[in-house]
Scaffold this motif. Sequence first.
Motif, mmCIF file in Angstrom:
data_model
loop_
_atom_site.group_PDB
_atom_site.id
_atom_site.type_symbol
_atom_site.label_atom_id
_atom_site.label_comp_id
_atom_site.label_asym_id
_atom_site.label_seq_id
_atom_site.Cartn_x
_atom_site.Cartn_y
_atom_site.Cartn_z
ATOM 1 N N VAL A 32 0.719 -1.275 0.017
ATOM 2 C CA VAL A 32 0.130 -0.019 -0.070
ATOM 3 C C VAL A 32 0.912 1.551 -0.017
ATOM 4 O O VAL A 32 0.673 2.028 -0.742
ATOM 5 N N LEU A 33 1.903 1.175 0.938
ATOM 6 C CA LEU A 33 2.888 2.452 0.858
ATOM 7 C C LEU A 33 3.269 2.593 -0.360
ATOM 8 O O LEU A 33 3.395 3.842 -0.809
ATOM 9 N N GLU A 34 3.877 1.688 -1.006
ATOM 10 C CA GLU A 34 4.597 1.886 -2.431
ATOM 11 C C GLU A 34 3.461 2.347 -3.503
ATOM 12 O O GLU A 34 3.809 3.084 -4.334
ATOM 13 N N SER A 35 2.335 1.786 -3.332
ATOM 14 C CA SER A 35 1.261 2.277 -4.283
ATOM 15 C C SER A 35 0.835 3.629 -4.055
ATOM 16 O O SER A 35 0.223 4.294 -5.143
ATOM 17 N N LEU A 36 1.076 4.398 -2.945
ATOM 18 C CA LEU A 36 0.569 5.521 -2.829
ATOM 19 C C LEU A 36 0.608 6.792 -3.928
ATOM 20 O O LEU A 36 -0.312 7.249 -4.389
ATOM 21 N N PRO A 37 1.923 6.840 -4.487
ATOM 22 C CA PRO A 37 1.965 7.913 -5.473
ATOM 23 C C PRO A 37 1.193 7.651 -6.956
ATOM 24 O O PRO A 37 0.784 8.510 -7.291
ATOM 25 N N ASN A 38 1.156 6.308 -7.154
ATOM 26 C CA ASN A 38 0.176 6.060 -8.342
ATOM 27 C C ASN A 38 -1.197 6.164 -8.165
ATOM 28 O O ASN A 38 -1.837 6.701 -8.845
ATOM 29 N N LEU A 39 -1.585 5.765 -6.881
ATOM 30 C CA LEU A 39 -3.317 5.852 -6.281
ATOM 31 C C LEU A 39 -3.318 7.559 -6.436
ATOM 32 O O LEU A 39 -4.534 7.761 -6.999
ATOM 33 N N PHE A 40 -2.416 8.135 -6.038
ATOM 34 C CA PHE A 40 -2.827 9.710 -5.998
ATOM 35 C C PHE A 40 -2.488 10.724 -7.216
ATOM 36 O O PHE A 40 -2.764 11.864 -7.320
ATOM 37 N N ARG A 41 -2.062 9.793 -8.295
ATOM 38 C CA ARG A 41 -1.381 10.612 -9.384
ATOM 39 C C ARG A 41 -2.444 11.436 -10.143
ATOM 40 O O ARG A 41 -1.960 12.637 -10.582
ATOM 41 N N HIS A 42 -3.896 11.261 -9.764
ATOM 42 C CA HIS A 42 -4.572 12.229 -10.409
ATOM 43 C C HIS A 42 -4.971 13.608 -9.634
ATOM 44 O O HIS A 42 -5.730 14.465 -9.963
ATOM 45 N N HIS A 43 -4.277 13.638 -8.457
ATOM 46 C CA HIS A 43 -4.649 14.754 -7.516
ATOM 47 C C HIS A 43 -3.276 15.489 -7.071
ATOM 48 O O HIS A 43 -3.376 15.993 -6.053
ATOM 49 N N ARG A 44 -2.398 15.569 -7.809
ATOM 50 C CA ARG A 44 -1.087 16.045 -7.873
ATOM 51 C C ARG A 44 -1.444 17.677 -7.423
ATOM 52 O O ARG A 44 -0.646 18.493 -6.768
ATOM 53 N N SER A 45 -2.368 18.420 -8.124
ATOM 54 C CA SER A 45 -2.542 19.763 -7.899
ATOM 55 C C SER A 45 -3.613 19.957 -6.819
ATOM 56 O O SER A 45 -4.065 21.267 -6.557
ATOM 57 N N ASN A 46 -4.181 19.065 -6.094
ATOM 58 C CA ASN A 46 -5.206 19.301 -4.931
ATOM 59 C C ASN A 46 -4.312 19.131 -3.709
ATOM 60 O O ASN A 46 -3.835 18.073 -3.095
ATOM 61 N N ALA A 47 -4.372 20.470 -3.290
ATOM 62 C CA ALA A 47 -3.639 20.563 -2.064
ATOM 63 C C ALA A 47 -4.086 19.487 -0.527
ATOM 64 O O ALA A 47 -3.241 18.912 -0.027
ATOM 65 N N PHE A 48 -5.571 19.326 -0.648
ATOM 66 C CA PHE A 48 -5.848 18.662 0.409
ATOM 67 C C PHE A 48 -5.631 17.044 0.218
ATOM 68 O O PHE A 48 -5.377 16.281 1.200
ATOM 69 N N MET A 49 -5.606 16.821 -1.130
ATOM 70 C CA MET A 49 -5.276 15.353 -1.450
ATOM 71 C C MET A 49 -4.042 15.071 -0.952
ATOM 72 O O MET A 49 -3.552 13.779 -0.679
ATOM 73 N N MET A 50 -2.961 16.034 -1.283
ATOM 74 C CA MET A 50 -1.537 15.806 -1.274
ATOM 75 C C MET A 50 -1.306 15.846 0.313
ATOM 76 O O MET A 50 -0.652 14.876 0.764
#
Lengths: 278, 139
Positions: free
Chosen positions: B66-84
């Motif tokens: 899960v830890l390793e998959s985080l960047p990929n899972l969140f890839r659509h939200h890189r400009s969303n401050a809350f999601m980051m």
Amino acid sequence: MTDLSTDFKGRILAVESLPALPSTLYEVTRLMEQPDASTEQIAKVISYDQALTSRVLRMVNSPIYGFPGRISSLQHAIMLLGFNVIRSLIISTVAFDAMNKSMRGLWEHSMGCSLCSAEIARLIGKENPEEFAVAGLLHDLGKAVFMLQLPDAGREVSWLVETKDLPFFDAESAILGFSHDRINKWLGEHWNLPLIIREGMIYHHDPMSAQFYPDVAAAVQLADFLVRLFGCGYGGDESVGAVDPRSLKVLGMNQKSLEKLLDSVGTQLFSVIAQYGN
Amino acid sequence: MRRIPMTQAEPGMTLAEAVNYSTGMILAGAGVVLTETMIDRMLKAGIGSVVIEGESGDSDGELQAVLESLPNLFRHHRSNAFMMTLHNMLRSYFRMKLAESAAAAAARKAAQEAAPDAEGQENGTNGAAASSPDSGEGA
């Protein structure tokens, strides 16, 4: 575009090919509408359908509802869960077939989401975690029905997800002109689901638009996020959806309670994965 | 093996330890695969929990994944401050869980390494106690 969307809507809701609800459901609904109907009568009607009975009892005894002790009678199940939840569970047996036929992993995704929705409800002290559980279970029913009714459009959506790396929701909008949240609305009305469950299903991508139960919609949104985070099942694409910060506010959750939630759902989701495979 | 409450027992699970009635009579032995009937019988007999095969604490691999998959899972939200913010919080959470788990594993290992000695000592004492009358007799 509008015409095409209307055409898609008509084809998705083509009643003759919509998954058929068990005939028992109509009898149960009729009985529930009678003020003097007893739990015993309703249990009896359901028990005529053995396959349905065993499915309902299996669901009731799953860790999602977290009842201590095994519930082995329908009457007991109805008393614990209430008519509305039992009715929704009967509908969800249809969802099981539709999900299994339409998308590999969607049922596991839905089971996980149901489990997390109920866990969130318990964590924030709601009295009706069962209703949260059913809303979570059915949140992607629209996807399953769409994929079954319009397999060609379904393949186009999957193709867009894979080649353009779009979230499933956006790919649906691009192809159909609407997404599964809208289909959930039509299905919920068509099957006359309770409002609390309908709002959870319809607004899980936009909880603040829910008029009466933004808390249920917010819980399902967070649950959907958690299931994807832990990689339980498959919801149509490999990414998490955006969580609205206001969802956490509506649920009264902060970082501490979120960590508590992660502690409790993590192992449970891993056991769903272990049990159903991935 | 792990102990689970009876309510979580499922057909298909394998017992790692025998289940006994309160009278001491065996209801099902170790190695038996649970069936629906057996679970019902155990519930009726008032059995609260069973020990089954399989690991539960062994979720480190899953947590790591899960830890390793985080960047990929969140890839659509890189400009969303809350999601980051959420992403970073989760990264810290999973790192902390893995660290806790590693610490617990180290503690278990240390305890295990210490345990055979303790057992040996205990046996030694018993042995000595058992042999002294012999030696007494011999003397």
